[in-house]
Scaffold this active site. Sequence first.
Site, PDB file in Angstrom:
ATOM      1  N   HIS A 202       0.803  -1.175   0.058  1.00  0.00           N
ATOM      2  CA  HIS A 202      -0.001  -0.142  -0.078  1.00  0.00           C
ATOM      3  C   HIS A 202       0.963   1.258  -0.027  1.00  0.00           C
ATOM      4  O   HIS A 202       0.628   2.136  -0.876  1.00  0.00           O
ATOM      5  CB  HIS A 202      -0.767   0.036   1.083  1.00  0.00           C
ATOM      6  CG  HIS A 202      -1.704   1.100   1.426  1.00  0.00           C
ATOM      7  ND1 HIS A 202      -2.980   1.202   0.794  1.00  0.00           N
ATOM      8  CD2 HIS A 202      -1.708   2.457   1.660  1.00  0.00           C
ATOM      9  CE1 HIS A 202      -3.798   2.436   1.174  1.00  0.00           C
ATOM     10  NE2 HIS A 202      -2.881   3.278   1.554  1.00  0.00           N
ATOM     11  N   GLU A 203       1.813   1.509   0.787  1.00  0.00           N
ATOM     12  CA  GLU A 203       2.690   2.529   1.204  1.00  0.00           C
ATOM     13  C   GLU A 203       3.540   2.505  -0.396  1.00  0.00           C
ATOM     14  O   GLU A 203       3.905   3.787  -0.691  1.00  0.00           O
ATOM     15  CB  GLU A 203       3.321   2.490   2.108  1.00  0.00           C
ATOM     16  CG  GLU A 203       2.602   2.573   3.792  1.00  0.00           C
ATOM     17  CD  GLU A 203       1.691   3.629   3.514  1.00  0.00           C
ATOM     18  OE1 GLU A 203       1.802   4.596   3.043  1.00  0.00           O
ATOM     19  OE2 GLU A 203       0.442   3.300   4.046  1.00  0.00           O
TER      20      GLU A 203
ATOM     21  N   HIS B 294       1.767   4.490  -2.690  1.00  0.00           N
ATOM     22  CA  HIS B 294       1.757   5.969  -2.633  1.00  0.00           C
ATOM     23  C   HIS B 294       3.128   6.486  -3.241  1.00  0.00           C
ATOM     24  O   HIS B 294       3.334   7.485  -3.830  1.00  0.00           O
ATOM     25  CB  HIS B 294       1.526   6.241  -1.232  1.00  0.00           C
ATOM     26  CG  HIS B 294       0.265   6.059  -0.537  1.00  0.00           C
ATOM     27  ND1 HIS B 294      -0.701   7.052  -1.185  1.00  0.00           N
ATOM     28  CD2 HIS B 294      -0.301   5.609   0.506  1.00  0.00           C
ATOM     29  CE1 HIS B 294      -1.941   6.765  -0.379  1.00  0.00           C
ATOM     30  NE2 HIS B 294      -1.833   5.967   0.700  1.00  0.00           N
TER      31      HIS B 294
ATOM     32  N   GLU C 193      -4.638   7.799  -3.061  1.00  0.00           N
ATOM     33  CA  GLU C 193      -5.269   6.440  -2.540  1.00  0.00           C
ATOM     34  C   GLU C 193      -5.477   5.401  -3.561  1.00  0.00           C
ATOM     35  O   GLU C 193      -5.367   4.274  -3.584  1.00  0.00           O
ATOM     36  CB  GLU C 193      -6.399   6.850  -1.602  1.00  0.00           C
ATOM     37  CG  GLU C 193      -6.639   5.624  -0.727  1.00  0.00           C
ATOM     38  CD  GLU C 193      -5.854   5.410   0.602  1.00  0.00           C
ATOM     39  OE1 GLU C 193      -4.800   6.131   0.731  1.00  0.00           O
ATOM     40  OE2 GLU C 193      -6.148   4.190   1.226  1.00  0.00           O
TER      41      GLU C 193
HETATM   42 ZN    ZN Z   1      -3.087   5.116   1.898  1.00  0.00          ZN
END
Ligand code: ZN
Length: 492
Positions: free
Chosen positions: A256-257, A260, A286
Amino acid sequence: MSAFDDLMAYQRQTEALAQIAGRLSWDRETVMPRGAAAQRSEETGALHAVLHARRADPRIGDWLEAAADGPLAQEGEAQLRLIRRSFERTQRVPADLAAALARTAALSQGKWAEARENDDCAAFAPVLAEILALKREEGAALANGGDVYDALLDDYEPEAKAADLEAMFGALHPGLIALREAALEGAAAPQVSGQFDVQAQMRLARQLAKVCGYDMQRGRLDKAVHPFSSGSGDDVRITTRTSRTDPFNCLYSTMHEAGHAIYEQSIDPAFALTPLGAGVSMGVHESQSRIVENQLGRSRAFTGWLYGQMRDAFGDIGIEGEDAFYAAVNSLHRGFIRAEADEVQYNLHVLMRFDLERALVAGDLAPRDLESAWNDRFEADFGYGVPRASLGCLQDVHWSVGLFGYFPTYSLGNVYAGCLAQALRQAVPDLDAQLAQGDMGQAMGWLRENVQQHGGLYTPRQLITRACGVEPTEAPLMTYLQEKFGALYPTA
Ligand code: ZN
């Protein structure tokens, strides 16, 4: 030097200082000595005062006026648009209100943590009332006669309107409820079991970040209490956490990170340290983390490859076969915490926060009535009751620090990820064959080309519409969730 050049030189210095402020926060969350907290708070306070003064500098207004006369390329026009937007917002909020907000947010975060510790919503109500009053005042100043909630939302998702989001989320809600009901009636999914060596988790997390396309030469992975990504351009850092019994926590928060961070790393280098050189909105940001984590990372094809990596790293993980592993990665279960929720229930968490915070901002819900409103809504959407406030209305830090208008960007990001995944699958027909080999290269190349490289050049909605070829709607996300979880949890 033209006025535009002067303005951009000034902006570069401001952005450079803002990057330094971000690196101080990264340091505080990862390696700062415990005893440095008070000094650090003074250091960051000083830097933020400098930043605020620079952003409110009246010369910006003069430069903007002079630069508007000259002919500029598309990038130059976009730079001016973002600088003007930020300058006007800074001008509209009186300095004493901005200072009161910063002071109150810092104090109320501590009071929120204490109230959460004690499951004491009544103790939090006056704290919430105070920060809410300031945010309403700020929203009214920013709105300039327009809608107060929209003005707050605009901080995180430029040009988004609550009414549009309400229609979008309203269309998602019944389908999400039906999916969660069907899934939780069915048989429980298989679970991994055993003790998972923490070093081995971090090695695999690093490998996964690289597979996703995260450039370790311009980034690093460390441990922190809460996973996050920080920085832009050539220094974008991520964090994760480990649990000896739940390796997915570490691996999927890393992906997830990384999503980003890859977005920030992939922006056109010509935009570095300018307003165009960062992700364009929280919702688009996101979408980039969710598509890596969910649509790609939790796909049947990719988890088939990951299953082999897990067995290599940990030996027996208590699960036999790729299909069972895929079901374990995507299991739905009863829970209370947004940050731990699965792809289906996550959005139900966000939708209720969106409705509750709009009622708070509009004055239709008093802070002292938040707990009962929360618990009623939770029971209606999830089918069971909240046992205590730390699992209910006190679980998230957002409202205590004045983040009103932030929550909906999480679900908007999921909606955008749904649209982008659909377009990506059309552009890369053999995507699953690649993912089954642990190869995300072409998928990430498509995202870089169509979304990430543009930074702040287009508005969020323009950007997603250009990438997908159609205006974004909730339909692709709903179809994706129904196909995926309908197959994982077939109704009898
Ligand atoms: Zn996030």
